[in-house]
Structure formats: C-alpha cells, structure tokens
Design an enzyme around this catalytic site. Structure first.
Site, PDB file in Angstrom:
ATOM      1  N   GLY A  91       2.852   7.849  -0.424  1.00 15.47           N
ATOM      2  CA  GLY A  91       2.927   7.405   0.963  1.00 15.47           C
ATOM      3  C   GLY A  91       2.734   5.918   1.151  1.00 15.47           C
ATOM      4  O   GLY A  91       3.136   5.354   2.162  1.00 15.47           O
ATOM      5  N   ARG A  92       2.100   5.259   0.166  1.00 12.95           N
ATOM      6  CA  ARG A  92       1.928   3.805   0.243  1.00 12.95           C
ATOM      7  C   ARG A  92       2.070   3.148  -1.122  1.00 12.95           C
ATOM      8  O   ARG A  92       1.669   2.007  -1.301  1.00 12.95           O
ATOM      9  CB  ARG A  92       0.576   3.454   0.877  1.00 12.95           C
ATOM     10  CG  ARG A  92      -0.635   4.048   0.188  1.00 12.95           C
ATOM     11  CD  ARG A  92      -1.922   3.465   0.736  1.00 12.95           C
ATOM     12  NE  ARG A  92      -3.065   4.268   0.333  1.00 12.95           N
ATOM     13  CZ  ARG A  92      -3.673   5.150   1.130  1.00 12.95           C
ATOM     14  NH1 ARG A  92      -3.239   5.331   2.352  1.00 12.95           N
ATOM     15  NH2 ARG A  92      -4.713   5.840   0.709  1.00 12.95           N
ATOM     16  N   ASP A 119       0.885   4.268   7.551  1.00  9.21           N
ATOM     17  CA  ASP A 119       1.641   3.029   7.726  1.00  9.21           C
ATOM     18  C   ASP A 119       2.087   2.433   6.395  1.00  9.21           C
ATOM     19  O   ASP A 119       2.684   1.357   6.359  1.00  9.21           O
ATOM     20  CB  ASP A 119       0.817   1.991   8.500  1.00  9.21           C
ATOM     21  CG  ASP A 119      -0.556   1.717   7.876  1.00  9.21           C
ATOM     22  OD1 ASP A 119      -0.736   2.020   6.678  1.00  9.21           O
ATOM     23  OD2 ASP A 119      -1.439   1.206   8.586  1.00  9.21           O
ATOM     24  N   ASP A 246      -3.064  16.623  -6.300  1.00 11.88           N
ATOM     25  CA  ASP A 246      -2.127  15.490  -6.254  1.00 11.88           C
ATOM     26  C   ASP A 246      -2.770  14.204  -6.766  1.00 11.88           C
ATOM     27  O   ASP A 246      -2.075  13.191  -6.947  1.00 11.88           O
ATOM     28  CB  ASP A 246      -1.596  15.274  -4.835  1.00 11.88           C
ATOM     29  CG  ASP A 246      -2.697  15.129  -3.803  1.00 11.88           C
ATOM     30  OD1 ASP A 246      -3.415  16.112  -3.577  1.00 11.88           O
ATOM     31  OD2 ASP A 246      -2.856  14.032  -3.232  1.00 11.88           O
ATOM     32  N   ASP A 256      -5.964   7.151  -8.857  1.00 14.40           N
ATOM     33  CA  ASP A 256      -6.173   7.253  -7.405  1.00 14.40           C
ATOM     34  C   ASP A 256      -7.641   7.146  -7.009  1.00 14.40           C
ATOM     35  O   ASP A 256      -8.279   8.114  -6.599  1.00 14.40           O
ATOM     36  CB  ASP A 256      -5.574   8.557  -6.863  1.00 14.40           C
ATOM     37  CG  ASP A 256      -4.054   8.563  -6.945  1.00 14.40           C
ATOM     38  OD1 ASP A 256      -3.474   7.505  -7.253  1.00 14.40           O
ATOM     39  OD2 ASP A 256      -3.448   9.611  -6.705  1.00 14.40           O
TER      40      ASP A 256
END
Length: 479
Positions: A91-92, A119, A246, A256
């Site tokens: 997503g980013r 975003d 994930d 992550d």
C-alpha cells in the site's frame, strides 16, 4: 561503482499480472538526505561513498530510475490478528528491481492499487525506526531486511497530527510473504500457486531444485528458517508487534518493522502494539503466533501439497528447531561452552528470576559478561533481589564445571550480549530531534546499531537505563 550506475532486473514481473501492479512513485516535496548505510551498500557491490552519489536523492524520491528498473507494487492477502483480510498488497511500498540477489524497495513512495484508504506515505517517525532497526537486527545476527538510505521532505502527511513524509530505501533477498500465497488460494488462483512456489524456490531455495517432493521441502525450509528467527528474537528480547501473515517473509527473515520494541525489563507478557488489546502478539506469544501462521500457510498450500504432510513437517520440526536454537543462544549468553543436563532448567530459572526482579534485560546480560563472583554490581540495579541472588549462586556452581578460563569466557560473552539496543525511549529522543531537523542522533544510533557489541565510550549516553516513565512504551501501527 556508484549506486546510480547499478543495473536492475525485474524477475518478479515474469509472473502473471495477478501478482503485481506496475506503478510509478509519487515524489515528495523538497526531499533531503538524512542518512545512508554503507554496510548495506556493500551488498549491492557499491564501493563508492553512497552519500556522495549526486543522484541518490532523486532515485529514492522516484524522480530518477535506475537502469533496468520497472517499478511495481506486489499483491498479497493475509491473516491480520487472526482474521483473514482479502487483497492487501504494497500500500505504500514500490519495488525498483533486483541486483546482487537483493530486491530494492521504496517505502513511503506514494499511492498504489493496494493503498485502500491510505495515502501511500510513511512519516519521518516510523521511517527512522525502520531504517535503524533493520541495520541493528543485522548486526545482532538476526535475519532481516536491510535499509540502504533514508530521506526526509517538506511533504505534510496527516496522521494523529500532521507529520512530515519520508522514504526508506530498503532491500531484501525476497519480499514474498505468507500472504502472497494466501491471496492466490483465497481467490481460487490455484494454478498460480505452483508458479509462485517455483519463483520462491528459484529466489530463496535454489538448492532444492531437482529434488523429489520439492514443494514439501520448500515448506520445511520455511518452517526451519522461521523457527530460527523467532528463537533469535526471544533471546535478544525483540517484540515485533504485528505478526500478521502478510508481515511474514517466505524465507523466514524479519520484515515490516512497525510498532516493535526491545524489552526494557524482562516481561514475557509485554505487548508493544497498543492496538493489540488481546495480547495476541505479546513477547511470549511470538513462537506460538509463528506456528499458527505456518499452519495457515500449510492450509494455503494444500492444492499444491497434501496438508497432512505439511502438518507433519510443522509438528516435527518447528518446536524442535526453535528450542534447539533458543537453548544454543541462551547458553552462549550465559558463557557456557559445554551443555549439561541441568542447563535448560538453569536458563528457565534465570528468566523467571529476571521477570520478578525488575531488571533491565540487556544490561543484565552485559553485566553477566564481566561477572567474577561479586554480585552487588548486578543486584544493585534491580528491586526484588532474592530470586536473582539465589540464581547467581547456582550459576557460580555451574561455572565450576567449565574448562574455559574466566577471561576467555568473558570475551566470548561480550560478543553475544550487546551493549547497545535500540530501545523505544532512545529512538524517540532521536525522532524528536529529527523533527527539529537535527539528524545527528540518527547517525549516532546507526553507528552503535551496526556495532552493538563494541564499547563506543564517546556514545555511552546511548545505552543509558530507561527512565521509569519511558519504560514499556506501546506504539500504534500508524506510520
């Protein structure tokens, strides 16, 4: 060779389009370089000073593409806090390509198809944390993604408050996750499971090629590597915080970094993620969480491998490997070269004593690395002394069975018991300064992160005891 002169390949794009979305980064406003890791640069064959490369900022900011680069985001699903979530994906994060066995990725580079309601940005606060801990975990001997460089910007990003956007250029031998397989299985793309498994074997387990039962052997490697990593976490006192499927790399390395923490005092029930209200990923729960995630992966692979066979591999290998590695490391931390029948009970008793004494976990083992029989140096740093006092007597008796002399034992212990650990209170101090455009502490922390067993007398302030009000800080997933 300069970083800007490297040539990338994009083998992931040879997979079916369901695996990814081609997307360009969205540059930040007024980017500037904060820090670089020459240690990581060596993995790419970079022998010139990374920070002096005039194109570095533009590459990280997505304005300049390296030769051969085709930028893309990867698709995956995952179990998040035990509940299955459908399409997640990068997503980013935007991938640049691969060189020297390392996949380069920009975290915080803008919107992708998988951003959902986000975003696509990462803020300075979380980017500093990931940049530093990636290098720290490597130096601690734990398999991990790495961080090459960090840039800041004048881009405003809304979180609980307005913060500044940043991008970490990170790298890993693989970014394939348990959740990548879960996505294909959930959406009945069963024919693609084998395609992905073949890619994973080629990328992470090439030594399995030509083997019989190759996919089962691939799963066995994933189980073994994951168990080794989790055991290493537990020994160093690392709490990941978000062990969703994930966030689990298919080769077992740590990836992550969100609301992570290194233990202040030894507390097996500590939860570093304030959104984890049930303590699913508490410190002591991490081995069990990893086992559960591996079971979910086995179920996902069932169209490719008989589930019962994977289950047998998991049951036979995970806990055996975990306890073998955990015991090995704990004996090294205690300076025991020979293994005796009572040693397992000795370190189990030690952990119970540490939990009851309110003593700093890292500092205890560092002090133990110089222990000569005088207990006051250790006991004076804790509140409830009795259990640890008793254990030290027992430890002295155990040392009598060792043949290694005291000086050599201490030297070996100082190489496995770090002096410098990136605790949350010290990271927050660096972040606070960085938000005022003082990045000196970020680079000081990088220095000790990459050599945590050395003394660094000029940087003693970076291993100070955690202030009482700053102990056991919990963080959110917001980044």
């Amino acid at each position: 060779m300069k970083f800007s002169k490297i040539k990338l390949t994009t083998p992931y794009l040879n997979l079916a389009p369901v695996f990814y979305e081609k997307v360009d980064p969205t540059p930040l406003n007024k980017p500037f370089l904060i820090s670089t890791s020459q240690s990581s640069a060596q993995l790419l064959g970079i022998d010139e000073e990374l920070a002096l490369d005039e194109e570095l900022i533009n590459i990280i900011n997505g304005k300049t593409k390296l030769e051969g680069s085709q930028t893309f985001a990867m698709c995956y699903a995952g179990h998040q806090f035990g509940q299955f979530s459908g399409r997640l994906g990068d997503g980013r994060a935007i991938n640049l390509g691969k060189v020297n066995g390392q996949n380069l990725q920009l975290k915080g580079a803008g919107l992708t198809l998988y951003s959902r309601h986000g975003d696509g940005r990462a803020v300075l606060r979380s980017s500093i944390r990931e940049y530093l801990v990636s290098e720290a975990m490597f130096a601690l001997g734990i398999e991990t993604s790495r961080a090459l460089a960090l840039i800041g910007s004048e881009t405003d990003v809304p979180r609980e408050k307005w913060e500044k956007g940043a991008i970490v250029l990170r790298l890993s031998p693989t970014w394939v996750r348990f959740g990548t397989f879960e996505y294909l299985n959930a959406y009945k793309e069963h024919d693609k499971l084998q395609e992905l498994a073949d890619y994973v074997i080629d990328e992470s387990f090439p030594y399995l090629k030509g083997s019989q039962d190759i996919y089962l052997k691939m799963y066995a490697e994933i189980v073994k590597n994951t168990a080794i990593t989790i055991a290493s976490w537990q020994c160093v006192g690392f709490n990941h915080g978000v062990m969703n499927t994930d966030n689990m790399a298919i080769d077992g390395r740590t990836i992550d970094y969100g609301p992570f923490a290194f233990l202040d005092n030894y507390n097996p029930h500590f939860v570093c993620n304030k959104t984890d209200t049930q303590g699913l990923y508490s410190f002591s729960s991490q081995p069990g969480a990893a086992f559960w995630n591996l079971d979910m992966l086995a179920r996902t692979l069932s169209p490719l491998i008989q589930y019962e066979l994977c289950e047998e591999v998991l049951d036979d290998n995970f806990w055996t490997t975990y306890h073998e590695i955990f015991t090995k490391i704990m004996l090294e931390k205690m300076g025991l070269q020979t293994e005796h029948e009572e040693d397992k009970e000795l370190y189990q008793t030690l952990l119970r004593a540490l939990a009851s004494t309110d003593i700093d976990y890292t500092q205890f083992f560092r002090k133990l690395s110089r222990f000569k029989g005088e207990k006051s140096d250790i006991l004076d740093t804790c509140i409830n002394k009795q259990a640890l006092d008793t254990w030290l007597d027992r430890y002295l008796q155990r040392l009598e069975k060792e043949t290694l002399n005291e000086a050599l034992r201490h030297a070996k212990m100082l190489k496995v018991n770090p002096k410098y650990i990136l605790k949350n209170h010290i990271l927050q101090e660096a972040i606070t300064r960085a938000e005022e455009h003082d990045f000196s502490m970020v680079n000081e922390l990088l220095k000790v992160a990459l050599s945590p067993f050395e003394e660094h007398l000029e940087l003693e302030h970076l291993c100070k005891a955690t202030p009482l009000l700053s102990k056991n800080i919990k963080l959110s997933c917001s980044s």
